[in-house]
Design an enzyme around this catalytic site. Structure first.
Site, PDB file in Angstrom:
ATOM      1  N   CYS A   2       0.846  -1.190   0.000  1.00  0.00           N
ATOM      2  CA  CYS A   2       0.000   0.000   0.000  1.00  0.00           C
ATOM      3  C   CYS A   2       0.881   1.239   0.000  1.00  0.00           C
ATOM      4  O   CYS A   2       2.085   1.169   0.212  1.00  0.00           O
ATOM      5  CB  CYS A   2      -0.908   0.020   1.228  1.00  0.00           C
ATOM      6  SG  CYS A   2      -1.967  -1.436   1.385  1.00  0.00           S
ATOM      7  N   GLY A  31      -1.308   0.991  -4.829  1.00  0.00           N
ATOM      8  CA  GLY A  31      -2.610   0.463  -4.435  1.00  0.00           C
ATOM      9  C   GLY A  31      -3.719   1.126  -5.210  1.00  0.00           C
ATOM     10  O   GLY A  31      -3.841   2.354  -5.207  1.00  0.00           O
ATOM     11  N   ASN A 105       1.168  -0.178   5.722  1.00  0.00           N
ATOM     12  CA  ASN A 105       1.667  -0.872   4.542  1.00  0.00           C
ATOM     13  C   ASN A 105       2.442  -2.090   5.011  1.00  0.00           C
ATOM     14  O   ASN A 105       3.415  -1.961   5.750  1.00  0.00           O
ATOM     15  CB  ASN A 105       2.581   0.055   3.728  1.00  0.00           C
ATOM     16  CG  ASN A 105       3.300  -0.672   2.603  1.00  0.00           C
ATOM     17  OD1 ASN A 105       2.828  -1.689   2.104  1.00  0.00           O
ATOM     18  ND2 ASN A 105       4.446  -0.145   2.203  1.00  0.00           N
ATOM     19  N   GLY A 106       2.000  -3.276   4.603  1.00  0.00           N
ATOM     20  CA  GLY A 106       2.690  -4.493   5.001  1.00  0.00           C
ATOM     21  C   GLY A 106       1.713  -5.606   5.330  1.00  0.00           C
ATOM     22  O   GLY A 106       0.550  -5.581   4.922  1.00  0.00           O
ATOM     23  N   TYR A 263       9.870  -4.150  -9.072  1.00  0.00           N
ATOM     24  CA  TYR A 263       8.569  -3.843  -9.666  1.00  0.00           C
ATOM     25  C   TYR A 263       7.811  -2.694  -9.015  1.00  0.00           C
ATOM     26  O   TYR A 263       7.322  -1.806  -9.703  1.00  0.00           O
ATOM     27  CB  TYR A 263       7.690  -5.098  -9.633  1.00  0.00           C
ATOM     28  CG  TYR A 263       6.262  -4.876 -10.098  1.00  0.00           C
ATOM     29  CD1 TYR A 263       5.957  -4.838 -11.456  1.00  0.00           C
ATOM     30  CD2 TYR A 263       5.225  -4.697  -9.187  1.00  0.00           C
ATOM     31  CE1 TYR A 263       4.656  -4.628 -11.900  1.00  0.00           C
ATOM     32  CE2 TYR A 263       3.920  -4.488  -9.619  1.00  0.00           C
ATOM     33  CZ  TYR A 263       3.639  -4.462 -10.972  1.00  0.00           C
ATOM     34  OH  TYR A 263       2.365  -4.251 -11.398  1.00  0.00           O
TER      35      TYR A 263
END
Length: 573
Positions: A2, A31, A105-106, A263
């Site tokens: 995210c 996201g 985030n995670g 990426y």
């Protein structure tokens, strides 16, 4: 995976929502499922707007105009488990104690233990399947134990320390405490990225505006300077009086996720001192050496190098220059279709590959084509792209990947869920070639991939490469855990979860909960006639339209049960 952002402006009369939305648009690549902003206005009142959808659609001008306040938190959601319901859009909010907002985030890997503790001992209601809501409630529980009417930086540091000692997995978090501060912290392994920056205020003489974000590109675009990464196990608290930083737990093995450079991250970002652009250039250089040997052994000569836009462009250009092969843009991208890798459902991803990319026959016809992609995950995109190249007249199609074969699921927040959905799982390289329909595949070696990144920051000696090796840096990831994760995160599980939609609920005020009533459109409902819904601290908070959260900011519950099983023991069980 995210995108999180937080901001505190020196001028209390200036609203930060517009810049938060700009920042989220810069993090949209992280996201595309849902997004949201919560701001803190006068008297500690929270205002929020969040829903499923892209930033430009959810956070329109009308919504932003009603997000009052000079500090706030934003989030762009990328779902890895369970439902994609409106209620799981972030940031999350709890009213007790003090009023706390958190964007995460995670992914946590010990959620069952944490949920059990919060339910049975802390008596905190968890309303969604999101581990981010668990994190928020763990932080709230730790702060509530202080029993103070007003907290200070030391109290927050102690609370985050307790959270870190309790949790296992990856997390980079940006939070806000009503009327007090914005807070950022990062897991002890530093798996997910997070940094902060500042700029001189043009409203307050001698004052500073502050920013926290997942990537440095936000700092550059919004005019902030002095970008610094949050170190593993570190917590940063920012008030208008200044910045407090503390290493709340000892750092473990510093192992940022290497897939950020492969990426996820934007090429114009710098993560932990490593330029994503330079790392991808180095990946192309290293891949070229391996490609030369593989092509010679196969007796093939490529006529043209074509990247899969956009993330492989940098590496593909380097590879072409090293091999002295013409570089061509053979695929034209429709920029209004989202990133297919993070789309929910295999069939949706497959269909959107052709909607997203169009092959130009002129660059393929009667040629041996070397297509370069950043990685090959499920194989869906690769199969479609290779078939598109053949349909455009390619004589032979060679596929080159800037990453090694991905054989294991990611448990730290990237949607590589089920081993059985990964095209490389249980297959040799030759079998992968057959599965994706290529004439030949060329892979980056893991040592070359690691060297491509580590050469730009010698202090990082290890990366999380678990998707390639199956070695999880945090530990505690066994066969039983992976099986349970796959039952939640496979495409079939997500489709089932999203199909089991709950009926509309109006005026939900569960004890200790944090969700308001939700209509079919996802809008919070407390009073059907009110154009601006107010959700008071005693009630809850969700959702997708702008909502004023009346935060009393009052005294925390001074009584905390004497638990038999303390949080500090959970991580070991």
């Amino acid at each position: 995976m995210c995108g999180v952002i937080a901001m505190l402006l020196a001028s209390q009369s200036t609203h930060c929502a517009g810049e938060l939305a700009e920042g989220l648009q810069l993090l949209q690549h992280r996201g595309q499922d849902a997004c949201g902003i919560v701001t803190c206005g006068p008297k500690g009142r929270f205002f929020q707007c969040k829903s499923n959808g892209m930033v430009r659609d959810v956070l329109d001008a009308k919504s932003l105009s009603q997000l009052v306040g000079s500090m706030g938190v934003g989030h762009a959601r990328y779902p890895t488990a369970g439902s994609s319901a409106h209620s799981e859009a972030q940031p999350f909010y709890v009213n007790s104690p003090y009023g706390i907002v958190l964007g995460h985030n995670g992914n946590l890997t010990n959620t069952q233990h944490l949920r059990y503790y919060l339910d049975h001992y802390a008596h905190r209601h968890i309303n969604t399947s999101s581990d981010s809501e668990l994190l928020l409630n763990l932080l709230a529980d730790a702060l509530q134990k202080t029993g103070k009417f007003r907290i200070d930086a030391d109290d927050i540091f102690r609370a985050v320390r307790e959270v870190m000692q309790t949790t296992s997995g990856a997390y980079a978090c940006a939070g806000m405490i009503a009327g007090h501060s914005i807070v950022g912290f990062r897991d002890p392994n530093g798996i997910r990225p997070m940094g902060w920056a500042r700029r001189k205020s043009d409203q307050v003489e001698g004052g500073w505006d502050y920013l926290m974000a997942s990537e440095s590109v936000v700092c550059d675009a919004l005019g902030f300077t002095d970008w610094k990464d949050v170190n593993p196990g570190e917590t940063i608290i920012i008030t208008r009086e200044g910045v407090s930083i503390q290493q709340v737990v000892p750092p473990r093995t510093f192992a940022p996720d290497i897939f950020e450079h492969v990426y996820f991250a934007r090429p114009d970002s710098v993560l932990d001192g490593i330029s994503v652009y330079r790392a991808r250039m180095a990946m192309g250089d290293a891949l070229a050496k391996n490609a030369a040997a593989v092509l010679e052994k196969a007796g093939l000569v490529a006529d043209v190098v074509i990247p899969v836009p956009d993330t492989s462009r940098v590496a593909a250009l380097q590879l072409a220059q090293n091999l002295n092969i013409p570089y061509r843009e053979g695929f034209v991208k429709n920029r209004y279709v989202g990133r297919t890798f993070i789309m929910p459902g295999q069939e949706i991803r497959r269909k959107n590959v052709r909607r997203k990319l169009n092959a130009m026959a002129l660059e393929f016809k009667d040629k041996v084509v070397l297509i370069v992609d950043d990685s090959i995950v499920r194989g869906t995109t690769s199969r479609e792209i290779i078939q598109m190249a053949r349909d455009a007249g390619a004589k032979k199609v060679i596929m080159a990947s800037c990453a090694p074969p991905i054989r294991y699921p990611n448990v730290y927040g990237i949607d590589m869920p089920s081993r059985f959905e990964l095209v490389a799982n249980g297959r040799t390289e030759e079998e992968i070639t057959t599965a994706i329909g290529a004439d030949l595949t060329i892979w980056q070696t893991l040592p070359d991939l690691v060297a491509s990144c580590s050469q730009f920051n010698s202090s990082i000696t290890e990366f999380d490469c678990s998707v390639f090796t199956g070695n999880y840096v945090t530990g505690g990831v066994d066969e039983a855990y992976l099986a349970g994760l796959e039952s939640l995160r496979s495409d079939n599980a997500k489709i089932k979860a999203n199909a089991q939609g709950r009926p509309p609920v109006v005026n939900v005020n569960g004890a200790g909960g944090n969700q308001g009533g939700q209509t079919e459109s996802g809008a919070s409902v407390v009073s059907a006639s009110a154009p601006m819904n107010e959700v008071h601290a005693e009630g809850g908070d969700d959702n997708s339209q702008v909502v004023g959260l009346n935060n009393a900011g009052g005294d925390a519950n001074k009584e905390h049960p004497d638990v038999a099983m303390g949080l500090s023991n959970l991580g070991e069980k």
